[in-house]
Design an enzyme around this catalytic site. Structure first.
Site, PDB file in Angstrom:
ATOM      1  N   TYR A 173       0.603  -1.370   0.073  1.00  0.00           N
ATOM      2  CA  TYR A 173      -0.489  -0.024  -0.198  1.00  0.00           C
ATOM      3  C   TYR A 173       0.712   1.247   0.149  1.00  0.00           C
ATOM      4  O   TYR A 173       0.594   2.278  -0.930  1.00  0.00           O
ATOM      5  CB  TYR A 173      -1.142  -0.103   1.349  1.00  0.00           C
ATOM      6  CG  TYR A 173      -2.434   1.661   1.236  1.00  0.00           C
ATOM      7  CD1 TYR A 173      -3.272   0.687   0.356  1.00  0.00           C
ATOM      8  CD2 TYR A 173      -1.527   2.262   2.094  1.00  0.00           C
ATOM      9  CE1 TYR A 173      -3.908   1.883   0.515  1.00  0.00           C
ATOM     10  CE2 TYR A 173      -2.365   3.096   2.401  1.00  0.00           C
ATOM     11  CZ  TYR A 173      -4.016   2.771   1.724  1.00  0.00           C
ATOM     12  OH  TYR A 173      -4.333   4.719   1.487  1.00  0.00           O
ATOM     13  N   THR A 208     -17.060   6.029   3.214  1.00  0.00           N
ATOM     14  CA  THR A 208     -17.289   5.173   1.855  1.00  0.00           C
ATOM     15  C   THR A 208     -18.166   3.700   2.775  1.00  0.00           C
ATOM     16  O   THR A 208     -18.056   3.751   3.317  1.00  0.00           O
ATOM     17  CB  THR A 208     -16.144   4.782   1.326  1.00  0.00           C
ATOM     18  OG1 THR A 208     -15.225   3.755   2.599  1.00  0.00           O
ATOM     19  CG2 THR A 208     -14.958   5.643   1.344  1.00  0.00           C
TER      20      THR A 208
END
Length: 290
Positions: A173, A208
């Site tokens: 990441y 989200t």
């Protein structure tokens, strides 16, 4: 009569991309909404969303939403997307590189794939983040360049570990976000002669569908709506002097203070920069700033 402004938002069937597309719709843009999920078939049922739904929301907000089914790991499909944009709109004013396959394991409830030290994680974790993340952003940018109008904005969604790495980060990441940031810095330098501005955007904790699905594990007190980043995109695209930001990593919460916009609830969430900068002061590779 003012020329219709056109935006392309990749990975907009849900999450941050969906919010960005809605905000651009509110600002009156024609928005090409890309993703793999449709009303007829949702890629990740646990989080839902579709390009059709987002396109309808863009239109309801005052713009014109155009759903485009596109797997951004398939170059032929991405070429077809930009061919369609050229045929329909003639050019692009805003490109938002948001598509991100790095959370596939979470959406498919393969949480253990993302846990533990990097050498115990499947190699597919790297591939998800680079093939359906960094490479997808690069491919979309490459194919969009001939269509980008003078004054256009290219905004790539990134995150703080790209500039402020820490031993606590997931390796794939952090490296993916650093790669996005470097891509933005170098492409911005080359796009300047075309009067196109490229930037990276750092949102905070965004509400989200995936985050809300695991809301009990997060402190949402300073979180942001998906539209908050969209309002940053709208503000940057409307700034006649946006080129001063070219190549930079911009924090959405800091842009809210610079441009005077708020989140959907009227708040201005604080910047998460101090938190990430404090994890590893003077981290190598730091190049962001506002």
């Amino acid at each position: 009569m003012t020329e219709q402004r056109t935006a392309v938002v990749t990975g907009a069937s849900r999450g941050l991309g969906r919010g960005v597309a809605r905000a651009l719709g509110t600002a009156g843009y024609t928005v090409f909404v890309t993703g793999r999920s449709t009303d007829a078939g949702v890629t990740y049922p646990v989080v839902g969303g579709s390009v059709d739904l987002t396109a309808r929301e863009v239109t309801a907000a005052g713009g014109h939403g155009v759903p485009v089914v596109c797997d951004h790991t398939d170059d032929a499909q991405v070429r077809a997307l930009f061919d369609r944009v050229r045929d329909v709109s003639g050019g692009i004013d805003v490109l938002v590189n948001n598509v991100w396959g790095g959370y596939a394991a979470y959406h498919e409830d393969r949480h253990t794939d993302m846990e533990g030290p990097f050498w115990e994680q499947p190699l597919s974790v790297w591939d998800d983040m680079f093939t359906a993340g960094v490479r997808a952003h690069y491919t979309a940018t490459v194919l969009a360049v001939p269509l980008l109008r003078p004054g256009a904005l290219v905004a790539t969604v990134s995150f703080f570990p790209g500039s402020y790495p820490s031993g606590d980060d997931q390796v794939a990441y952090s490296v993916a976000k650093a790669a996005d940031d470097r891509m933005v810095a170098v492409t911005a330098a080359q796009l300047r002669a075309r009067d196109v501005t490229a930037v990276a955007l750092y949102p905070g904790l965004v509400r989200t569908e995936g985050v809300m699905r695991a809301a009990e594990f997060f402190d949402l007190s300073d979180s942001e709506s998906p539209e908050f980043t969209g309002r940053a995109v709208v503000a940057l695209a409307a700034d006649p002097e946006v080129a001063r930001h070219a190549g930079r990593c911009l924090v959405v919460a800091e842009l809210a203070r610079e441009y005077g916009f708020t989140d959907v609830d009227g708040s201005q969430p604080p910047s998460a920069r101090p938190h990430y900068a404090g994890r590893l002061a003077g981290a190598p590779g730091e190049h962001s700033g506002t």
